[in-house]
Design a protein around this motif. Structure first.
Motif, PDB file in Angstrom:
ATOM      1  N   GLY A  42     -64.008 -10.658  37.966  1.00 15.19           N
ATOM      2  CA  GLY A  42     -64.176 -11.941  37.294  1.00 15.19           C
ATOM      3  C   GLY A  42     -64.822 -11.735  35.946  1.00 15.19           C
ATOM      4  O   GLY A  42     -65.671 -10.848  35.785  1.00 15.19           O
ATOM      5  N   LYS A  43     -64.393 -12.526  34.948  1.00 15.83           N
ATOM      6  CA  LYS A  43     -65.000 -12.435  33.615  1.00 15.83           C
ATOM      7  C   LYS A  43     -64.892 -13.784  32.921  1.00 15.83           C
ATOM      8  O   LYS A  43     -63.806 -14.358  32.839  1.00 15.83           O
TER       9      LYS A  43
ATOM     10  N   THR B  94     -58.185  -8.661  28.407  1.00 13.65           N
ATOM     11  CA  THR B  94     -59.515  -8.744  29.014  1.00 13.65           C
ATOM     12  C   THR B  94     -59.587  -7.825  30.232  1.00 13.65           C
ATOM     13  O   THR B  94     -60.570  -7.093  30.406  1.00 13.65           O
ATOM     14  N   LEU B  95     -58.535  -7.837  31.056  1.00 10.51           N
ATOM     15  CA  LEU B  95     -58.515  -6.952  32.222  1.00 10.51           C
ATOM     16  C   LEU B  95     -58.576  -5.489  31.771  1.00 10.51           C
ATOM     17  O   LEU B  95     -59.379  -4.698  32.271  1.00 10.51           O
ATOM     18  N   VAL B  96     -57.719  -5.154  30.808  1.00 11.17           N
ATOM     19  CA  VAL B  96     -57.686  -3.773  30.317  1.00 11.17           C
ATOM     20  C   VAL B  96     -59.053  -3.370  29.763  1.00 11.17           C
ATOM     21  O   VAL B  96     -59.548  -2.267  30.027  1.00 11.17           O
TER      22      VAL B  96
ATOM     23  N   PRO C  94     -67.404  -6.566  33.636  1.00  8.75           N
ATOM     24  CA  PRO C  94     -66.992  -7.747  34.405  1.00  8.75           C
ATOM     25  C   PRO C  94     -68.212  -8.451  34.992  1.00  8.75           C
ATOM     26  O   PRO C  94     -69.245  -7.826  35.238  1.00  8.75           O
ATOM     27  N   ASP C  95     -68.120  -9.778  35.186  1.00  7.97           N
ATOM     28  CA  ASP C  95     -69.221 -10.524  35.807  1.00  7.97           C
ATOM     29  C   ASP C  95     -69.299 -10.218  37.292  1.00  7.97           C
ATOM     30  O   ASP C  95     -70.368 -10.265  37.897  1.00  7.97           O
TER      31      ASP C  95
ATOM     32  N   ALA D  92     -69.848   3.478  32.384  1.00 11.97           N
ATOM     33  CA  ALA D  92     -70.539   2.261  31.941  1.00 11.97           C
ATOM     34  C   ALA D  92     -70.039   1.761  30.589  1.00 11.97           C
ATOM     35  O   ALA D  92     -70.324   0.634  30.203  1.00 11.97           O
ATOM     36  N   ASP D  93     -69.315   2.601  29.861  1.00 12.49           N
ATOM     37  CA  ASP D  93     -68.860   2.204  28.528  1.00 12.49           C
ATOM     38  C   ASP D  93     -67.606   2.999  28.150  1.00 12.49           C
ATOM     39  O   ASP D  93     -67.206   3.907  28.888  1.00 12.49           O
TER      40      ASP D  93
END
Ligand SMILES: Nc1ncnc2c1ncn2[C@@H]1O[C@H](COP(=O)(O)OP(=O)(O)OP(=O)(O)O)[C@@H](O)[C@H]1O
Ligand SMILES: [Mg+2]
Length: 254
Positions: free
Chosen positions: A20-21, A54-56, A65-66, A80-81
């Motif tokens: 989710g985002k 956004t998914l990519v 992502p939330d 993480a990045d």
């Protein structure tokens, strides 16, 4: 045929579950699950604003992502990045290219992974080795630019896109993610990129391809995932669907 699978196969190279985002009031991703099988070209399609980029960006560490979980190469929370993703073996060609205008072709190809020569305790940038290697990478992919010393600012859109793809595939990645790699390209350059994607697959590199070109998707992809309004709407084998089927899946008339 069109149901989104609930289970992630054990051999998936990249997968996510329940992602989710939100951006302020915009819910860009809602409970999204997805996976890419190793050595396959996995396409992601959907209308403008469906949530593909956004998914990519979540999958390659640009966005956090939330909610939800990501797995890459058998590891949970793999990075993480974007830098961590790249070190883990994912290279990304983003929708908006990340080249530095004022640097040359060769400098862009080796941005953040410069070739360094050690002499005793000292480290030098090996510019000659980088230029030689840049020329080799470009010719390996049949990419034509006037010179590796040319500033990227003066290249055409297609040449810039080709450099950006060359940079991604030149790094020995396990997975290459491309967000609309041919959207700005002419017929011949699009053909070159498609050849490149086939070559990656032949070399057992997995590819995730975001594209609005359904013919291209049917030419290249093994599996096609369809997003609608922030949700994953369908997942189909490319060989089992027609162009009209894909249109119907994207618009939701099926
Ligand atoms: N950084 C951001 N800030 C605010 N909203 C965003 C941001 N990125 C994406 N969105 C919103 O999230 C939704 C999904 O956008 P996204 O870019 O993922 O769509 P897309 O499927 O890639 O579309 P396109 O095919 O046009 O590239 C859109 O409503 C968009 O406006
Ligand atoms: Mg996009």
């Amino acid at each position: 045929m069109t149901a989104v699978p609930h289970a992630i196969p054990g051999d998936a190279v990249l997968s996510c579950q329940g992602l989710g985002k939100t951006f302020g009031a915009v819910r860009a991703l809602h409970d999204v699950s997805f996976f890419a099988r190793p050595g396959e070209v996995t396409a992601l399609i959907g209308d403008n604003g469906a949530g593909k980029s956004t998914l990519v960006r979540c999958l390659v560490g640009v966005h956090q992502p939330d909610e939800g979980a990501i797995r890459f190469n058998g590891r949970d929370k793999p990075y993480a990045d974007p830098d961590g993703a790249r070190k883990a073996g994912i290279e990304t060609v983003h929708q908006n290219l990340a080249l530095v205008d004022e640097l040359t072709v060769a400098q862009n190809l080796f941005l953040n992974r410069e070739i360094v020569r050690r002499v005793g305790p000292f480290r030098f940038l090996d510019r000659r080795a980088m230029r030689r290697e840049a020329a080799r990478m470009l010719s390996h992919l049949s990419i034509n630019v006037p010179s590796v010393d040319q500033r990227v600012r003066r290249l055409s859109g297609g040449q810039r896109q080709a450099i950006s793809i060359c940079r991604a595939v030149g790094a020995g990645a396990k997975l290459v993610v491309m967000d609309e790699p041919t959207a700005a390209l002419g017929v011949q350059e699009t053909g070159n990129v498609e050849t490149l994607i086939r070559r990656l697959k032949a070399e057992h590199v997995s590819v995730v391809l975001v594209s609005h070109n359904f013919d291209q998707v049917r030419r290249l992809a093994d599996q096609v995932w369809v997003m609608r309004a922030g949700r994953m709407a369908a997942s189909v084998r490319a060989a089992e669907v027609s162009g009209n089927d894909l249109v119907a899946l994207v618009t939701g008339t099926r």
